[in-house]
Write an enzyme that holds these catalytic residues in place. Structure first.
Site, PDB file in Angstrom:
ATOM      1  N   ASP A 203      50.545  13.407   5.958  1.00 42.74           N
ATOM      2  CA  ASP A 203      49.955  12.068   6.094  1.00 42.74           C
ATOM      3  C   ASP A 203      50.792  11.084   6.902  1.00 42.74           C
ATOM      4  OD1 ASP A 203      47.591  12.573   4.922  1.00 42.74           O
ATOM      5  OD2 ASP A 203      48.098  11.749   2.952  1.00 42.74           O
TER       6      ASP A 203
ATOM      7  N   LYS B 283      50.870  13.385  11.972  1.00 41.89           N
ATOM      8  CA  LYS B 283      51.107  14.454  12.946  1.00 41.89           C
ATOM      9  C   LYS B 283      49.831  14.790  13.721  1.00 41.89           C
ATOM     10  CE  LYS B 283      52.458  17.250   9.674  1.00 41.89           C
ATOM     11  NZ  LYS B 283      52.491  16.333   8.511  1.00 41.89           N
ATOM     12  N   THR B 284      48.753  15.028  12.964  1.00 44.37           N
ATOM     13  CA  THR B 284      47.486  15.398  13.607  1.00 44.37           C
ATOM     14  C   THR B 284      46.979  14.256  14.469  1.00 44.37           C
ATOM     15  OG1 THR B 284      47.048  16.643  11.598  1.00 44.37           O
ATOM     16  CG2 THR B 284      45.225  16.408  13.131  1.00 44.37           C
TER      17      THR B 284
ATOM     18  N   HIS C  70      55.754  22.641   9.711  1.00 42.77           N
ATOM     19  CA  HIS C  70      56.770  23.666   9.878  1.00 42.77           C
ATOM     20  C   HIS C  70      56.338  25.037   9.412  1.00 42.77           C
ATOM     21  CE1 HIS C  70      57.960  21.405   6.155  1.00 42.77           C
ATOM     22  NE2 HIS C  70      57.588  22.574   5.708  1.00 42.77           N
TER      23      HIS C  70
HETATM   24  P1  GDP Z   1      49.224  14.457   9.036  1.00 40.77           P
HETATM   25  O1  GDP Z   1      48.982  14.938   7.649  1.00 40.77           O
HETATM   26  O2  GDP Z   1      50.688  14.205   9.284  1.00 40.77           O
HETATM   27  O3  GDP Z   1      48.622  15.307  10.108  1.00 40.77           O
HETATM   28  O4  GDP Z   1      48.572  12.995   9.115  1.00 40.77           O
HETATM   29  P2  GDP Z   1      47.173  12.526   9.743  1.00 40.77           P
HETATM   30  O5  GDP Z   1      47.249  12.534  11.228  1.00 40.77           O
HETATM   31  O6  GDP Z   1      46.097  13.296   9.103  1.00 40.77           O
HETATM   32  O7  GDP Z   1      47.157  11.026   9.289  1.00 40.77           O
HETATM   33  C1  GDP Z   1      47.135  10.637   7.931  1.00 40.77           C
HETATM   34  C2  GDP Z   1      46.510   9.280   7.783  1.00 40.77           C
HETATM   35  O8  GDP Z   1      47.298   8.280   8.439  1.00 40.77           O
HETATM   36  C3  GDP Z   1      45.117   9.201   8.386  1.00 40.77           C
HETATM   37  O9  GDP Z   1      44.318   8.433   7.536  1.00 40.77           O
HETATM   38  C4  GDP Z   1      45.350   8.470   9.699  1.00 40.77           C
HETATM   39  O10 GDP Z   1      44.241   7.742  10.116  1.00 40.77           O
HETATM   40  C5  GDP Z   1      46.495   7.570   9.357  1.00 40.77           C
HETATM   41  N1  GDP Z   1      47.319   7.248  10.534  1.00 40.77           N
HETATM   42  C6  GDP Z   1      47.854   8.142  11.412  1.00 40.77           C
HETATM   43  N2  GDP Z   1      48.535   7.490  12.371  1.00 40.77           N
HETATM   44  C7  GDP Z   1      48.426   6.176  12.122  1.00 40.77           C
HETATM   45  C8  GDP Z   1      48.921   4.987  12.764  1.00 40.77           C
HETATM   46  O11 GDP Z   1      49.609   5.024  13.785  1.00 40.77           O
HETATM   47  N3  GDP Z   1      48.615   3.799  12.171  1.00 40.77           N
HETATM   48  C9  GDP Z   1      47.874   3.710  11.041  1.00 40.77           C
HETATM   49  N4  GDP Z   1      47.618   2.502  10.554  1.00 40.77           N
HETATM   50  N5  GDP Z   1      47.384   4.791  10.424  1.00 40.77           N
HETATM   51  C10 GDP Z   1      47.652   6.020  10.940  1.00 40.77           C
END
Ligand code: GDP
Length: 480
Positions: free
Chosen positions: A88, A91-92, A136
């Site tokens: 969260d 990354k994606t 990872h």
């Molecule tokens: P992952 O689990 O690392 O791949 O995370 P995700 O890309 O799925 O992002 C998790 C949550 O954080 C989602 O609800 C995204 O919309 C939110 N999010 C990701 N990047 C940002 C950002 O730069 N700003 C804000 N406010 N929210 C973000």
């Protein structure tokens, strides 16, 4: 490509008469000084339980460490980047943002395809290759299979959340692989974003960003608002220049499968990241224990291409079976040879699976004998303890052991129970795990059993250090 029976026997440290017997069983009457061709020799070698290695074979079997390229043949290549970090933290979203904003449209104006990796363009026009599977797990499982894919790790840390357990794991994995990191402080659009806290948190894990006087680049980004993407790509470009990444494009191709699946319409499809040489339609390839003739190559924009050079990801069609992610792919010169290697590997794989069922792979004793054989200088360990103080004390004591021949190296020092991720890391680094006042959870125990990774438990630091010391001096009794 021929060899005398005597010479072949010598190289295997077997008796020539046994080679002759084997040939006889296959209907060939030969004498000790007769010559046989390389294909026959290879079958004999495999039959006798050795690993066949001739110039082209070692090329196939050892991929990157195979035949060396001459310096003058090396050309600059694009960096290959993997995004890691806590769940969260974005990354994606970051991979999607870069894909949307920075991927040059294909000629057909086609939509980018998810093939497991894609290429984006840095502000200076140069190309960067991104592995599309964040986290990872993919990184480690590939490394465990011997594939070194990633040149640079982007460590994503959410500015409103700071360093979390999987951030630490990512740091450990990148470090164990010796891959440089760039910190992307994400979500800086949020009102409670606190990049300073992230920097300070990271210090505790010896990641010293430039702002703190260190040399790890840090970029503030928002994947959501597309802030800082150019800066991130520039940072990657800069890091890549330091690494001086090069490959020879003018040789038969070698690469790594980053994804593979059986497609209903198209048959087995694998995405290959080419590492050296140029892969072309019509090439005959071996991919893991499968082989095939390349029928089509499709790039990350869904376009058919005739060839793909170093650092380029392409889908390969025409394989006879579905390889596994992490398998190496190499071009060979004939179908007969491709089939031979694939058969050989399938047989090896079966043997390996049987051996695994029979006993564990990485035990202290085995490690010592491997170290002796290979002349390895390091004795890697994963250390998990109940509290930070113990973990540090153990690492300190272990690293003080050893001599100039062999020394303990703590690949990961962590606090808390032993997890599946620790087992994956131990597998990738081919080492054992020691737990101090902690246990492994069920998933970790199962994974360790499956992969044959030894976990040792201790509650007295002295005992732990003593065992490792004994192992280091090669005096470890086989029944501990
Ligand atoms: P992952 O689990 O690392 O791949 O995370 P995700 O890309 O799925 O992002 C998790 C949550 O954080 C989602 O609800 C995204 O919309 C939110 N999010 C990701 N990047 C940002 C950002 O730069 N700003 C804000 N406010 N929210 C973000």
């Amino acid at each position: 490509d021929t060899i005398t029976i005597q010479e072949l026997a010598n190289r295997m440290a077997e008796r020539a008469v046994d080679v002759i017997k084997l040939l006889m069983q296959q209907g060939q009457m030969m004498k000790i000084n007769d010559v046989i061709d390389a294909d026959t020799a290879e079958l004999i070698v495999a039959e006798m339980g050795h690993t066949p290695k001739r110039v082209s074979e070692s090329d196939v079997e050892e991929g990157l460490v195979g035949q060396a390229d001459r310096d003058e043949d090396l050309k600059p290549r694009a960096p290959v980047v993997t995004v890691m970090g806590h769940v969260d933290h974005g990354k994606t979203s970051l991979l999607d943002a870069i894909r949307k904003a920075k991927v040059v449209q294909g000629e057909a104006g086609g939509i980018t395809q998810h093939i497991g990796a894609y290429q984006a363009q840095a502000p200076n026009g140069e190309t960067i290759t991104f592995i599309d599977t964040p986290g990872h797990a993919a990184f480690t499982s590939m490394r465990a299979r011997g594939a070194k894919v990633t040149d640079i790790v982007i460590l994503v840390v959410a500015a409103d959340d700071g360093v979390m357990p999987q951030t630490i794991e990512a740091i450990n994995h990148a470090r164990a692989a010796g891959v440089p990191m760039i910190v992307a402080v994400n979500k800086i659009d949020k009102p409670d974003a606190d990049p300073n806290r992230v920097r300070n948190d990271l210090l505790r894990y010896e990641v010293v960003t430039e702002a703190m006087g260190g040399d790890t680049q840090e970029v503030q980004v928002s994947a959501l608002k597309h802030i800082g993407l150019d800066e991130l790509l520039e940072a990657i470009q800069l890091q890549s220049e330091v690494l001086e990444l090069k490959a020879n494009p003018n040789r038969s191709a070698e690469g790594v499968l980053v994804e593979a699946q059986l497609d209903k319409g198209r048959g087995p499809v694998g995405t290959v990241l080419v590492q050296r040489g140029t892969l072309r339609v019509g090439d005959i390839v071996v991919a893991g224990a499968e082989w095939g003739k390349v029928r089509a190559l499709i790039n990350d924009k869904g376009e058919n291409v005739k060839e793909a050079g170093p650092s380029t990801p392409v889908e390969v069609l025409g394989l006879n079976g579905t390889p596994e992610a992490g398998d190496l792919l190499a071009v060979v010169d004939s179908e007969a040879r491709a089939r031979e290697i694939a058969d050989y590997r399938q047989r090896k794989r079966r043997e390996r699976l049987q051996a695994r069922g029979a006993g564990s792979r990485t035990t202290l004793e085995q490690m010592m004998s491997q170290i002796k054989e290979a002349g390895t200088k390091e004795f890697p360990l994963v250390v998990k303890a109940d509290v930070q103080g113990s973990a540090e004390a153990i690492t300190g004591a272990l690293e003080a052991l050893g001599n100039e021949e062999v020394a303990a190296r703590v690949v990961l020092q962590g606090v808390g129970g032993i997890t599946e991720s620790d087992v994956a890391l131990a597998q990738a680094s081919d080492c054992i795990i020691v737990g101090f006042n902690v246990r492994a959870n069920r998933q970790a125990r199962e994974a360790a059993e499956r992969e044959g990774i030894e976990i040792r438990y201790y509650n007295v630091i002295y005992d732990l250090v003593d065992d490792v010391k004994a192992a280091l001096s090669g005096m470890l009794s086989p029944t501990l």
